[in-house]
Design an enzyme around this catalytic site. Structure first.
Site, PDB file in Angstrom:
ATOM      1  N   GLU A 109       0.789  -1.178   0.164  1.00 38.47           N
ATOM      2  CA  GLU A 109       0.123   0.072   0.120  1.00 38.47           C
ATOM      3  C   GLU A 109       0.900   1.433  -0.036  1.00 38.47           C
ATOM      4  O   GLU A 109       0.795   2.195   0.963  1.00 38.47           O
ATOM      5  CB  GLU A 109      -1.000   0.098   1.125  1.00 38.47           C
ATOM      6  N   GLU A 155      -5.626  -8.260  -1.235  1.00 39.04           N
ATOM      7  CA  GLU A 155      -6.121  -8.095  -0.019  1.00 39.04           C
ATOM      8  C   GLU A 155      -7.613  -7.902  -0.382  1.00 39.04           C
ATOM      9  O   GLU A 155      -7.881  -7.052  -1.016  1.00 39.04           O
ATOM     10  CB  GLU A 155      -5.588  -7.094   0.834  1.00 39.04           C
TER      11      GLU A 155
HETATM   12  C1  BGP Z   1      -4.279  -2.727   4.845  1.00 31.83           C
HETATM   13  C2  BGP Z   1      -3.213  -3.354   5.101  1.00 31.83           C
HETATM   14  C3  BGP Z   1      -3.112  -4.648   5.949  1.00 31.83           C
HETATM   15  C4  BGP Z   1      -4.311  -4.838   6.759  1.00 31.83           C
HETATM   16  C5  BGP Z   1      -5.736  -4.493   6.150  1.00 31.83           C
HETATM   17  C6  BGP Z   1      -6.769  -4.480   7.060  1.00 31.83           C
HETATM   18  O1  BGP Z   1      -4.538  -1.531   4.984  1.00 31.83           O
HETATM   19  O2  BGP Z   1      -2.279  -3.639   4.218  1.00 31.83           O
HETATM   20  O3  BGP Z   1      -1.917  -4.768   6.715  1.00 31.83           O
HETATM   21  O4  BGP Z   1      -4.376  -4.677   8.257  1.00 31.83           O
HETATM   22  O5  BGP Z   1      -5.517  -3.217   5.459  1.00 31.83           O
HETATM   23  O6  BGP Z   1      -6.971  -3.239   7.749  1.00 31.83           O
HETATM   24  P1  BGP Z   1      -6.920  -3.252   9.568  1.00 31.83           P
HETATM   25  O7  BGP Z   1      -5.996  -4.371   9.728  1.00 31.83           O
HETATM   26  O8  BGP Z   1      -6.940  -1.942   9.906  1.00 31.83           O
HETATM   27  O9  BGP Z   1      -8.487  -3.743   9.686  1.00 31.83           O
END
Ligand code: BGP
Length: 479
Positions: free
Chosen positions: A179, A375
């Site tokens: 990201e 993701e």
């Molecule tokens: C993205 C990241 C991850 C992951 C995901 C979910 O931004 O790449 O590392 O954590 O989001 O977000 P969160 O964990 O804040 O729910």
């Protein structure tokens, strides 16, 4: 149904959110280790509150996380039971180079991932490795101020050289920065940036972005030289911006908001900044420190594919009153307003499966490179029944709806998609909140926000559902 037979189904994690063991095997300290749980988390992630070490007044979820460092064999076995073809994970930079730029890599760190990759291959699971997932070594922040400084490029390449030479026969798919656009929103987490008095935060962030973009391009070239056949991707926190209304002002605002993201991917996929970016920088009085050599490096190191995370679309308005009244609570990092057509998750993130297809088409229209969804998932509160089961039909519903849109993007739009690694196949620490109870997994982990729990793993209902999805290559979505 036309998903290719070699479609890479699987799941994705990040070292700091699951490994724990933050001081074992000679590992050095990195940003994620000093980002605390609780109200100070956001100011630290934003670089507004300085924290370069741990203190007794805070707790730090990454220190133990779900202790995958000691459970990875059991966890990968469970991934294999679901039929994973691919496992996306990140290497912790400071396991390999504890100070971020050591001349000799740390053998214990190298050996750990060797064993982890062997475990994947034992089950025919292809690793997809994120080189840097929100972890800048603390030693390099103390030395250079993190990605504010051009010398970070050489440190990063040293790290890349160490892992490429060690894993060239075990890893084919790589991502340079997780990201990358998150740097604009959470600069300490994304790039180890702390703001000093008198600095222009926007200028600091864009200069750092430029160094990461150059580092990424050089890493792509290095990977191709050292590992013929390797494929290297960029990674965007994606999600199309919608205008809140069809007023021309809102439409322009949405276009500009999308450009915040395209800035990065245009550079990584096309090898040059878009024309409007140069004008934007001029208007904002920002100088990028972009040398002719950087420009040549960017052009020579374009990525092979476009990977991205997608949780929701985003919605913008130019109506100040509405913004004040209806600011989006979820995806706080990205701002905007609530979309009245969409429901939201327990954490306020808008749920928009169709937006996935829209986003994929926008990315492909722009770049014409294969896409990889690395993701996607639902963070939710789960209830464990007395018999230990978790009936997470809401998770299945979310994922089914998104996978349907992914299939339409392939079937009806003809987009080339390499794979789908959903986020958090096993419950892990939330990046934004540091919580454990924001669960994404098909595998439940007995661990609570306060750090208690046995760390035992168990299968949720969704585990069996995903297994069936993979076994049928997406043909049976369990309806
Ligand atoms: C993205 C990241 C991850 C992951 C995901 C979910 O931004 O790449 O590392 O954590 O989001 O977000 P969160 O964990 O804040 O729910």
């Amino acid at each position: 149904m036309s998903l290719p037979a070699n479609f890479l189904w699987g799941g994705a994690t990040a070292a700091n959110q699951c490994e724990g063991a933050y001081q074992e095997g000679g590992r050095g300290l990195s940003t994620v280790d000093v980002i605390p749980f609780g109200p100070d988390r956001l100011p630290v992630m934003r670089g507004q509150m300085k924290m370069l070490d741990c203190d007794a007044g805070h707790s730090y979820p990454a220190h133990e996380a779900i202790d995958m460092y000691h459970h990875y064999k059991e966890d990968i076995k469970l991934f294999a039971e679901m039929g994973f073809k691919c496992y996306r994970l990140s290497i912790a930079w400071t396991r390999i180079l504890p100070n971020g730029d050591d001349d000799t890599p740390n053998e214990a760190g190298l050996a750990f991932y060797d064993s982890l990759f062997d475990e994947c291959h034992k089950y025919g699971i292809e690793p997809l490795v994120t080189i840097c997932h929100f972890d800048t070594p603390i030693a390099l922040i103390k030395k250079y101020g993190g990605w504010k400084d051009r010398r970070m490029i050489d440190a990063y390449l040293k790290y890349c050289t160490a892992i490429f030479s060690r894993y060239k026969d075990k890893v084919k798919y790589w991502l340079t920065f997780n990201e990358i656009n998150m740097l604009l929103h959470l600069p300490f987490m994304g790039a180890g940036i702390l703001f000093e008095e008198g600095e222009d935060p926007t200028e600091v962030k864009y200069r750092a972005a430029h160094y990461e973009i150059v580092a990424s391009a050089k890493a792509v070239r290095l990977a191709h030289e050292m590992m013929p056949g390797a494929m290297v991707g960029c990674m965007l926190a994606a999600g199309q911006y919608y205008p809140r209304t069809c007023s021309p002002d809102d439409v322009r605002a949405a276009q500009e908001a999308d450009r915040d993201n395209y800035f990065f991917i245009d550079a990584q996929a096309r090898g040059a900044y878009p024309v409007w970016a140069k004008k934007r920088m001029e208007r904002a009085g920002i100088t990028l420190d972009c040398t002719p050599e950087d420009e040549a490096d960017m052009m020579a190191g374009t990525v092979d594919f476009i990977s991205f995370s997608y949780y929701s679309s985003r919605c913008v308005t130019t109506d100040k009153e509405l913004l004040a009244k209806d600011g989006a609570t979820g995806n706080a990092a990205f701002g905007g307003v609530k979309n009245p057509y969409l429901k939201a998750s327990d954490w306020g993130w808008a749920i928009d499966p169709e937006g996935l297809r829209t986003t994929m088409n926008s990315l492909y229209d722009r770049y014409q490179k294969p896409l990889f969804i690395v993701e996607n998932g639902l963070g939710a509160n789960d209830t464990v029944e007395p018999d230990g089961s978790v009936h997470d039909s809401y998770r299945v519903e979310y994922m089914r709806a998104h996978i349907k849109e992914l299939i339409k993007a392939v079937d009806e739009d003809g987009l080339p998609v390499m794979g789908y690694t959903m986020w958090g196949p096993i419950d892990l620490v939330s990046a934004s909140t540091g919580e454990m109870k924001k669960r994404y997994g098909f595998i439940y982990v007995d661990k609570n926000n306060d750090g208690t729990g046995t760390l035992a793993r168990s299968r949720k209902d969704s585990f069996y559902w995903y297994k069936q999805v993979i076994a049928t290559n997406g043909a049976d979505l369990g309806e």
